[in-house]
Design a protein around this motif. Structure first.
Motif, PDB file in Angstrom:
ATOM      1  N   VAL A 190       0.839  -1.205   0.000  1.00  0.00           N
ATOM      2  CA  VAL A 190       0.000   0.000   0.000  1.00  0.00           C
ATOM      3  C   VAL A 190       0.873   1.252   0.000  1.00  0.00           C
ATOM      4  CG1 VAL A 190      -1.611   1.351   1.401  1.00  0.00           C
ATOM      5  CG2 VAL A 190      -1.976  -1.103   1.089  1.00  0.00           C
ATOM      6  N   MET A 191       1.917   1.222   0.789  1.00  0.00           N
ATOM      7  CA  MET A 191       2.808   2.381   0.880  1.00  0.00           C
ATOM      8  C   MET A 191       3.427   2.692  -0.483  1.00  0.00           C
ATOM      9  SD  MET A 191       5.982   2.914   3.506  1.00  0.00           S
ATOM     10  CE  MET A 191       7.014   4.376   3.440  1.00  0.00           C
ATOM     11  N   TYR A 192       3.964   1.669  -1.123  1.00  0.00           N
ATOM     12  CA  TYR A 192       4.638   1.894  -2.406  1.00  0.00           C
ATOM     13  C   TYR A 192       3.649   2.182  -3.528  1.00  0.00           C
ATOM     14  CZ  TYR A 192       9.171   0.556  -0.495  1.00  0.00           C
ATOM     15  OH  TYR A 192      10.330   0.530   0.233  1.00  0.00           O
ATOM     16  N   LEU A 193       2.497   1.537  -3.507  1.00  0.00           N
ATOM     17  CA  LEU A 193       1.506   1.766  -4.571  1.00  0.00           C
ATOM     18  C   LEU A 193       0.979   3.204  -4.564  1.00  0.00           C
ATOM     19  CD1 LEU A 193      -0.564  -1.555  -4.491  1.00  0.00           C
ATOM     20  CD2 LEU A 193       0.727  -0.668  -6.433  1.00  0.00           C
ATOM     21  N   SER A 194       0.941   3.816  -3.401  1.00  0.00           N
ATOM     22  CA  SER A 194       0.428   5.177  -3.323  1.00  0.00           C
ATOM     23  C   SER A 194       1.462   6.222  -3.745  1.00  0.00           C
ATOM     24  CB  SER A 194      -0.031   5.477  -1.887  1.00  0.00           C
ATOM     25  OG  SER A 194       1.070   5.419  -0.991  1.00  0.00           O
ATOM     26  N   ALA A 222      -0.534   7.807  10.792  1.00  0.00           N
ATOM     27  CA  ALA A 222       0.190   6.603  11.205  1.00  0.00           C
ATOM     28  C   ALA A 222       0.016   6.346  12.699  1.00  0.00           C
ATOM     29  CB  ALA A 222       1.672   6.733  10.852  1.00  0.00           C
ATOM     30  N   CYS A 223       0.117   7.400  13.494  1.00  0.00           N
ATOM     31  CA  CYS A 223      -0.014   7.242  14.945  1.00  0.00           C
ATOM     32  C   CYS A 223      -1.419   6.782  15.331  1.00  0.00           C
ATOM     33  CB  CYS A 223       0.314   8.559  15.645  1.00  0.00           C
ATOM     34  SG  CYS A 223       2.060   8.989  15.611  1.00  0.00           S
ATOM     35  N   SER A 280      -4.955   0.072  16.248  1.00  0.00           N
ATOM     36  CA  SER A 280      -4.591  -1.331  16.066  1.00  0.00           C
ATOM     37  C   SER A 280      -4.468  -2.056  17.398  1.00  0.00           C
ATOM     38  CB  SER A 280      -3.275  -1.417  15.297  1.00  0.00           C
ATOM     39  OG  SER A 280      -2.896  -2.758  15.084  1.00  0.00           O
ATOM     40  N   SER A 281      -4.117  -1.319  18.437  1.00  0.00           N
ATOM     41  CA  SER A 281      -3.967  -1.948  19.753  1.00  0.00           C
ATOM     42  C   SER A 281      -5.304  -2.401  20.325  1.00  0.00           C
ATOM     43  CB  SER A 281      -3.286  -0.978  20.727  1.00  0.00           C
ATOM     44  OG  SER A 281      -4.130   0.123  21.018  1.00  0.00           O
ATOM     45  N   SER A 322      -2.053   2.748   8.352  1.00  0.00           N
ATOM     46  CA  SER A 322      -0.729   3.147   8.836  1.00  0.00           C
ATOM     47  C   SER A 322       0.243   3.303   7.666  1.00  0.00           C
ATOM     48  CB  SER A 322      -0.191   2.114   9.830  1.00  0.00           C
ATOM     49  OG  SER A 322       0.069   0.873   9.196  1.00  0.00           O
ATOM     50  N   ALA A 323       0.095   2.452   6.642  1.00  0.00           N
ATOM     51  CA  ALA A 323       0.963   2.538   5.473  1.00  0.00           C
ATOM     52  C   ALA A 323       0.716   3.832   4.696  1.00  0.00           C
ATOM     53  CB  ALA A 323       0.736   1.334   4.571  1.00  0.00           C
TER      54      ALA A 323
END
Length: 413
Positions: free
Chosen positions: A33-37, A64-65, A71-72, A88-89
């Motif tokens: 996801v990070m790289y695709l965006s 991200a935070c 997520s926790s 987050s990505a």
């Protein structure tokens, strides 16, 4: 870079709803996801929106935070995928893209590949140190508290660092002028397609060891959790040197290696390491697994730094045709292509892990449930080095192949 620690914890202490095997593609999905965006973000912050880079990076840190914090509180696998794997990505991509664009502008005339390599080595510093930090937090407080602590670490370090990043002066006034069009003439050159296909293959296999090395060390080599974490750190540590080395090699004018040759060295060496070291590991054989981790980690960790050489070649081809080219947009596009590889490799890894064993001796890694994953990693890495064939002359290669075939036949007879 450190998701393998969470993957090992989820596998051993599954308390959420859903298929625990699905956690295997959270890490690779996050990278994908990070790289695709990135192509879209690089295009957005290249021209008229350049003055929004710092604000975008700050928004990315917040996203991200918030994602790690939410997520926790996950109760299902879907929650984990959404927060750790996707949102987050996106936040991390908003931090990485504008900062990397500024870096390429400051080093636009020389040493750009080396500058990229030095910055990329920092991710390996994190990948070497954070597995131990996260393991200690998880073992002491559980994964939920560990994620909340990680939220604070990400927020504190990111926001401070973002304010230290200067934007190139030429971009500060971009919003006062008419936005320039991004040149797309490079799509007419075959170079971009050769490199894109290679990056897809290399990235498909690159994320597999990052995700499964810790669980493989525990399940097959029968190592402790601490040793599995050590394997992940040993995987990431060599990349600290490798990124800078391959960046220097791409910029070096005294060593006459083409961009194709430099970019083919990492994936081909990774394929050899996978077939000879990972595939032949045995129960209790920690030595061979250590050799694999460090060899694969060194060459795969330095692969991104070879992109500086690719950019120089694409710029040179554009200059020969008297065409305009935007290096920042090109770099974003290469990152986007890598995202395709990451995402496809992540989904393939989950399927291959459930595919069962292959016909091989159960003594070795090939004969375990990880056998299909090992073969997939080796084959995709090998295909990632196919650009070395670019300059081969078929008229010279075919007679050599024919000669080798005749020699094999004589030996057989």
């Amino acid at each position: 870079m450190s998701y393998g620690v969470f993957q090992q914890y989820y596998s051993d202490n599954w308390t959420l709803k859903g298929d625990r095997n699905s956690t295997g593609f959270i890490g690779t999905t996050a990278n994908g996801v990070m790289y695709l965006s990135m192509p879209f973000l690089f295009a957005l912050f290249t021209g008229r929106w350049a003055h929004w880079r710092q604000l975008a990076a700050l928004c990315g840190a917040v996203i991200a935070c918030v994602s790690f914090f939410l997520s926790s509180y996950s109760t299902t696998i879907g929650h984990l995928v959404a927060t750790q794997g996707i949102t987050s990505a996106l936040g991390c991509a908003l931090i990485y893209s504008p900062i990397t664009l500024s870096l390429g502008e400051w080093y636009s005339t020389s040493n750009r590949a080396l500058a990229y390599g030095i910055v990329l080595s920092c991710k390996n510093i994190v990948g070497t140190s954070c597995p131990f930090l996260l393991r200690a937090l998880i073992d002491t407080y559980g994964f939920r508290t560990a994620l909340r602590a990680w939220t604070g670490i990400v927020g504190g370090t990111s926001i401070i660092a973002i304010y230290m990043i200067p934007t190139h002066p030429s971009k500060l006034v971009a919003h006062t002028t008419r936005a320039r069009k991004i040149p797309w003439s490079f799509l007419r050159h075959r170079s971009i397609y050769f490199y894109s296909i290679a990056i897809i293959f290399q990235s498909s296999g690159y994320g597999i060891p990052q995700t499964y090395l810790s669980t493989y060390a525990r399940d097959i080599i029968l190592l402790s959790q601490a040793s599995g974490t050590l394997m992940l750190a040993l995987f990431n540590a060599p990349g600290i040197i490798a990124s800078s080395f391959f960046g220097w090699l791409s910029d070096n004018e005294r060593i006459t290696l083409s961009a194709q040759t430099v970019s083919a060295i990492p994936p081909i060496t990774c394929a050899i390491a996978t077939f000879l070291f990972w595939g032949l590991t045995t129960e209790g054989g920690i030595g061979l697994l250590v050799v694999f981790s460090m060899t694969f980690g060194f060459f795969s960790g330095g692969y991104s730094a070879t992109w500086g050489g690719m950019l120089k070649q694409l710029e040179r081809e554009a200059a020969e045709q008297n065409e305009a080219v935007d290096p920042g947009m090109l770099y974003g596009l290469l990152n986007g292509v890598r995202g395709i590889g990451y995402a496809s490799g992540g989904f393939a890894g989950v399927g291959l892990l459930n595919a069962g064993k292959i016909l091989a001796s159960p003594r070795f890694g090939y004969g375990t449930s990880y056998g299909p994953i090992i073969l997939f990693t080796g084959i995709t890495s090998l295909l990632g080095g196919w650009v070395i064939l670019w300059r081969w002359n078929p008229k010279r290669v075919l007679p050599l192949v024919s000669s080798l075939v005749r020699s094999v036949k004589r030996l057989h007879l």
